[in-house]
Design an enzyme around this catalytic site. Structure first.
Site, mmCIF file in Angstrom:
data_model
loop_
_atom_site.group_PDB
_atom_site.id
_atom_site.type_symbol
_atom_site.label_atom_id
_atom_site.label_comp_id
_atom_site.label_asym_id
_atom_site.label_seq_id
_atom_site.Cartn_x
_atom_site.Cartn_y
_atom_site.Cartn_z
ATOM 1 N N GLY A 9 5.959 -10.118 -8.412
ATOM 2 C CA GLY A 9 5.875 -9.006 -7.457
ATOM 3 C C GLY A 9 7.189 -8.278 -7.310
ATOM 4 O O GLY A 9 8.247 -8.896 -7.182
ATOM 5 N N ALA A 10 7.119 -6.947 -7.355
ATOM 6 C CA ALA A 10 8.331 -6.127 -7.206
ATOM 7 C C ALA A 10 8.256 -5.306 -5.927
ATOM 8 O O ALA A 10 8.474 -4.103 -5.920
ATOM 9 C CB ALA A 10 8.527 -5.245 -8.429
ATOM 10 N N LYS A 30 2.442 -5.378 -11.081
ATOM 11 C CA LYS A 30 1.214 -4.660 -11.445
ATOM 12 C C LYS A 30 1.517 -3.262 -11.986
ATOM 13 O O LYS A 30 0.797 -2.746 -12.834
ATOM 14 C CB LYS A 30 0.401 -4.526 -10.155
ATOM 15 C CG LYS A 30 -1.059 -4.354 -10.314
ATOM 16 C CD LYS A 30 -1.684 -4.484 -8.913
ATOM 17 C CE LYS A 30 -3.090 -3.939 -8.902
ATOM 18 N NZ LYS A 30 -3.711 -4.076 -7.569
ATOM 19 N N GLU A 85 2.242 4.945 13.156
ATOM 20 C CA GLU A 85 3.053 5.794 12.268
ATOM 21 C C GLU A 85 2.152 6.742 11.457
ATOM 22 O O GLU A 85 2.490 7.902 11.251
ATOM 23 C CB GLU A 85 3.906 4.924 11.342
ATOM 24 C CG GLU A 85 5.044 4.228 12.084
ATOM 25 C CD GLU A 85 6.084 3.616 11.155
ATOM 26 O OE1 GLU A 85 5.686 2.943 10.178
ATOM 27 O OE2 GLU A 85 7.290 3.807 11.399
#
Lengths: 402, 402
Positions: free
Chosen positions: A11-12, A39, A171
């Site tokens: 995961g990044a 991904k 938000e």
């Protein structure tokens, strides 16, 4: 020849990217073979996604190519999707291949929490990725574009339900309320025809946040036409709106689901013990029972011992965990067993409300309006600075601070 | 006091706008009460609509507020929809009221010609108004936005069928083929995944046009990835594509119908005798049997006696008719019975192909590429000049001629 140990980062997101970046900067890459799997070939800032979802910021401003930040001569990058982790074989199954590891860092992020409410997965949109927010933006525009083409007007096309008035929900509603006048102009539609609902099951918006700040936010958003339905649990999401617990229906062609997240379902599938999909990690961020598996970011559960409740998963904590995680991997590689303990250092919490408005709490200091908004942008820029230094801030930062 | 005669103009397309403008300029408004009725408070350039439909030009560039061109102190403007014309009572029924007239100008424009093919109205888009082309633009973007959000990829999302390879069809395909690479970039999609079909029942694209120019257009569009299916009648339009006469199906989530137009159905409803919805007008542009009803633009049928076939309805002819029509009304008001006869003066025909490409025939001269494109823009600018003088050309014109 001594074989280099393999460090595999899954995961990044905030945690994975920052871990990779730290392992690079501390020269660990010289003594280990580091691989990052993600991904997409880009990293995006999850905390900004409410803006491209509403269409107030282009999604490219929220993302960067991974190879523009991480030197791929020093770290391997594989674009693939993680399907399962086989800890007994020290192996990770990808959609199109598998990888083995000596040290594993799990930073696979989160999935929307639906609480098992029927229809959420089928009919609601989620603010979770570049793909998903581009779809929300286009879905909203498509509804506006459709409206004037119908002989019998469909009011539900111009109704938008945001389920959940937590940070993401508020938000997003803030951005949407800023965007709607532009959409009305673009599609020749009266502002009065458009309705935005913020629906929250809890007895207040932004549960757990300072009451004065919550009131400020609600008043501001109401002045932009947002209708709050607080203390209003949703029973079911339908194709044409939501059914509330009290039997009332709100018709709307767009429902955006923002009631929080759970950990990545790959963890459950891989046999880890989880709570809402998250692994309750040891103080050194390792998964219980594993001396080579670190868990960070939204996949990691950490208890705030002062109140005996989990810390809500935030980018701030994920980034701090990446520092501890990379330090601990470096220690393990050098043969040390003395690992650092992780303690979150919550510097503040700021929620943007669209335009130049925001609310925030830094220590015990309450911030409103432009000053809160400026702090929010500084937080965003600080992350970019930690990740890629001043060049990345200049390239991707929010520089119109005042 | 002598009561002023009432001139009622229905529709603010090329014909209606230009008639109103001519009656203003020739000071007829001093001797008559002129009223212009239109569905919208803006006028748009129908011949440009393929551009905003593809998303290569903003729709606001194709339209102008009617009161920015027509002095509403001198001409009444009513924003309403015409439902029926009652010639026996000299009255027009609007959606929310009615108007009587002494002289009527019918410039109500056209509707898509479906030839009775099933499914066209339900499932195909039409390039006919600002509303309809905004919807096409957004529908296309929505399909791109959806594609990457599906686990099982839907190839039909990225397939676009343009039914009809006449002028509008070819011009739209030209713009679309220019737009698609931008959309691929915006939505992270390979260009190879996108397919654009131009389907035509006749044995050639641009039937009746110069063969050499047709070949130039087809080669150019094919080089941009357009797939031609000529000599290929469509049997049915379905929700997920088209069924061809030979039994083949082409799957596509977007079908744009451009097989020509018929006159406004209000004419049939009002008891006029029509051919494909158009009234075959007398030489002075009056409807047969009426001395006070003029018909112009797409509602008027005029025979080209050289080939004994109707002239195709064009902006060029509508504009020229407006001159004859306003002259004739002026003559009638002054008591003259000597009315001008209308003869089209076809100055040339140019089809844009997107980007800086076009083909055209001016007299017997063939034009290709940039020079054809420049002529096309000059034609567009000339209309604006006739309507609103140099200020309108500067405001709304296509000034990047070379």
């Amino acid at each position: 020849m001594h074989k280099k140990p393999k460090i595999l980062i899954l995961g990044a997101g905030y945690g994975g990217m920052m871990t990779a970046s730290r392992l690079l900067k501390s020269s660990v890459y010289q003594d280990a073979e580091i691989t990052l799997v993600n991904k997409h070939n880009y990293h995006y800032q999850t905390t900004w996604l409410h803006e491209p979802a509403a269409g107030t910021l282009h999604h490219d401003r929220t993302r960067m190519r991974i190879d523009s930040v991480i030197d791929m001569n020093k770290i391997n990058f594989i674009k693939d999707e993680v399907k399962e982790i086989k800890t007994d074989e020290k192996k990770v199954i990808l959609e199109s291949g598998e990888l083995d590891y000596d040290y594993l860092v799990i930073g696979l992020g989160s999935e929307p929490e639906t609480f098992g409410i029927p229809g959420v997965e089928e009919h609601a949109f989620a603010i979770r990725s570049v793909n998903s927010v581009r779809l929300i933006r286009e879905h909203i525009e498509y509804m506006f574009a459709n409206y004037n083409n119908e002989v019998e007007k469909h009011d539900e096309y111009l109704r938008f339900i945001v389920a959940g008035a937590g940070f993401t929900g508020i938000e997003f509603v803030g951005e949407l309320s800023e965007r709607i006048p532009e959409l009305c102009e673009e599609y020749d539609i009266d502002r009065d025809k458009v309705r935005v609902y913020s629906v929250e099951a809890a007895p207040t918006a932004l549960p757990g946040f300072d009451e004065e700040l919550v009131n400020y936010a609600m008043n501001l958003l109401e002045s932009r036409g947002v209708e709050f339905r607080i203390n209003t649990p949703i029973k079911e999401v339908k194709e044409d709106g939501v059914l509330l617990n009290d039997g009332e229906e709100i018709k709307a062609s767009t429902v955006v689901w923002t009631t929080g997240v759970k950990g990545n379902s790959v963890l459950d599938k891989s046999g880890f013990e989880t709570m809402r999909g998250r692994i309750k990690v040891e103080k050194d961020l390792r998964a219980p029972g594993f001396d080579n598996v670190f868990v960070i970011g939204d996949c990691a559960l950490i208890i705030n011992e002062e109140i005996n409740r989990p810390y809500p998963p935030t980018a701030q904590i994920a980034i701090q965990q990446a520092y501890t995680c990379s330090n601990n991997i470096k220690a393990l590689l050098s043969g040390s067993e003395k690992l650092e303990h992780f303690t979150p250092d919550i510097k503040g919490t700021v929620a943007s409300l669209g335009g130049k408005e925001a609310i925030g709490l830094v220590g015990t200091k309450k911030l409103y309006g432009q000053s809160a908004s400026a702090v929010k942008k500084m937080i965003d820029n600080r992350y970019l600075f930690l990740l890629g230094g001043m060049p990345l801030v200049l390239k991707k930062g929010k520089l119109n601070i005042f």
